[in-house]
Design an enzyme around this catalytic site. Structure first.
Site, mmCIF file in Angstrom:
data_model
loop_
_atom_site.group_PDB
_atom_site.id
_atom_site.type_symbol
_atom_site.label_atom_id
_atom_site.label_comp_id
_atom_site.label_asym_id
_atom_site.label_seq_id
_atom_site.Cartn_x
_atom_site.Cartn_y
_atom_site.Cartn_z
ATOM 1 N N ARG A 15 0.165 -4.791 -16.631
ATOM 2 C CA ARG A 15 -0.770 -6.665 -16.818
ATOM 3 C C ARG A 15 -1.747 -7.069 -15.654
ATOM 4 N NH1 ARG A 15 3.597 -10.549 -18.406
ATOM 5 N NH2 ARG A 15 1.850 -12.341 -17.875
ATOM 6 N N GLN A 75 12.006 6.552 -8.481
ATOM 7 C CA GLN A 75 12.280 6.299 -9.964
ATOM 8 C C GLN A 75 11.271 7.060 -10.794
ATOM 9 O OE1 GLN A 75 12.709 2.574 -11.720
ATOM 10 N NE2 GLN A 75 14.547 2.824 -13.415
ATOM 11 N N TYR A 348 -25.484 -10.758 18.380
ATOM 12 C CA TYR A 348 -23.711 -9.854 18.314
ATOM 13 C C TYR A 348 -23.448 -9.033 19.444
ATOM 14 C CZ TYR A 348 -21.397 -4.817 17.145
ATOM 15 O OH TYR A 348 -20.532 -4.509 17.445
#
Length: 449
Positions: A15, A75, A348
């Site tokens: 889903r 599993q 920066y």
């Protein structure tokens, strides 16, 4: 008594409409699985086993990045929850103590709830976590016999009277490990889904004369994530709780509903967090700091009295010392901004050390990347970097030195020196007027054509 965790994380999560395993979808910046492991980790388990399935390699990598002592088992067939738990048996060979079964898509089980389950084991052989549901829907029902649990009945197999019960099963179970696996060995799949239900161990336990009990918690703790809509709802739930906790701890947030926290965000008392701030993982903000509006912080540390923003971005490795200031439209990455230093505008700073009291002018850039390697920029204490300076790393500007605005600095600057790295200005008399006249005439001719 020793404790082992068995975390079921094998589901594909159809889903979710995603190739990513369900348990790896992020909540508050961390996979759902990590939230489950953090919850279980409060029990200080001696062993932890994660049962994987779809995307097993990715799930294993995530689990072991959280704790490399975790054992992951596969599993290969999805035959039900009892079958999934059974896959953990070889990894728990020789273990003696309690086994707690958790779910990788159920992130909100609290430490207090898990402690209560461990405590209840002194009275019962099997302990199940239940909750009273506002809308029981398709949850399995807990059928009580006085103070003991008689059975867990799945919705598909329940009659109308059982479906009317509001006490529901979370799936979380605590039992002695040997008892748990012995009961699982007896589980069959004669049910509407043809699966081996872990919930069947309660009836089997009662048939053997063993005691089963229930610990209850708030329904919100048991929220499982099966769709993106549920993931979004879980994010909202997490954020509400994180904001509430921050305010209770003395953090000021004028518009808390606009602030986004990560799972590990730490903010000290008397810090001010303005609207629309986003904290990605790895952020510590100390007491008395201010984070102004529309800033984004990740993997950084902000010390007392420091100011960030508005519209600032702190990337991983950013370290702001006490009283440092990072202003609007500034990005800091892997850099120390030392005590009282200012980086105020449109700048920066990456792979750098900015000394105490230094001032970095608007538009400054540390040119740290040559296309292959990163290089360091060092600015000394009290230095003044003029606006629009390009610092081509590796480079050092000494204490108390200056750079002229618009300079390109490619060599070290000694302490106290002034560096100018710009071409001489040349003025061509009348050239602008003549050039603009020609362009104006050309444009007019183009329109006529």
């Amino acid at each position: 008594m020793n404790t082992a965790l068995i975390v079921l994380a094998a589901g594909k999560g159809t889903r979710m409409q995603s190739d990513l395993p369900k348990v790896l979808h992020p909540l508050a910046g961390a996979p759902l699985l990590i939230h489950a492991l953090q919850s279980g980790g409060t029990l200080d388990p001696d062993r932890t086993v994660v049962v994987t399935g779809h995307g097993g390699d990715l799930v294993t990598r995530a689990a072991q990045s959280f704790d490399d002592r975790i054992t992951c088992v596969q599993q290969t067939e999805q035959l039900g929850t009892a079958h999934a738990v059974a896959q953990a048996r070889p990894a728990l060979d020789g273990f003696s103590g309690n086994a707690v079964v958790l779910y990788g898509d159920t992130p909100f089980i609290s430490p207090d709830t898990l402690d209560s389950m461990i405590t209840a084991r002194a009275k019962h052989d099997v302990v199940v976590l239940g909750f009273h549901a506002a809308d029981p829907g398709r949850y399995g029902r807990l059928v009580m016999d006085g103070d003991t649990l008689a059975a867990i009945t799945e919705y598909k197999d329940a009659d109308e009277a059982t479906r009317a019960i509001t006490l529901c099963n979370s799936g979380v179970i605590c039992a002695d490990a040997d008892t748990l696996f012995s009961l699982i060995d007896a589980v069959g799949n004669d049910n509407a889904s043809g699966e081996y239900y872990l919930t069947d161990i309660v009836g089997l336990a009662r048939a053997r004369g063993l005691s089963a009990g229930v610990v209850t918690c708030d329904e919100a703790e048991t929220l499982g994530i099966n769709s993106r809509a549920e993931l979004a709802a879980a994010e909202q739930q997490y954020q509400r709780r994180a904001r509430s906790n921050a305010i209770a701890d003395g953090v000021t947030m004028p518009a808390p509903d606009t602030v986004i926290f990560a799972h590990d965000t730490y903010i000290g008392a008397d810090a001010l967090i303005e609207p629309y701030v986003v904290f990605a993982p790895g952020v510590t903000v100390e007491s008395g700091a201010t984070i102004r509006a529309f800033s984004h912080l990740e993997g950084c540390h902000v010390s007392q009295g420091a100011v960030v923003g508005p519209y600032a971005r702190l990337r991983p490795g950013a370290e702001l010392a006490e009283g440092a200031k990072v202003g609007n439209f500034v990005e800091i990455k892997n850099a120390l901004i030392d005590t009282g230093a200012k980086v105020s505008h449109l700048t920066y700073i990456g792979d750098a050390q900015i000394g105490a009291g230094a001032n970095i002018g608007a538009g400054t850039v540390t040119c740290n990347y040559d296309g292959y390697f990163k290089h360091q920029t060092v600015i000394g204490a009290g230095a003044f970097i003029g606006s629009s300076t390009m610092l081509v790393a590796p480079v050092t500007v000494g204490a108390g030195a200056m750079t002229g605005s618009g300079s390109v600095i490619t060599r070290d600057v000694a302490p106290g020196d002034l560096a100018l790295g710009r071409a001489p200005q040349v003025n061509k008399v009348g050239l602008a007027a003549r050039l603009m006249g020609k362009l104006k005439a050309l444009k007019a001719a183009t329109k006529k054509g």
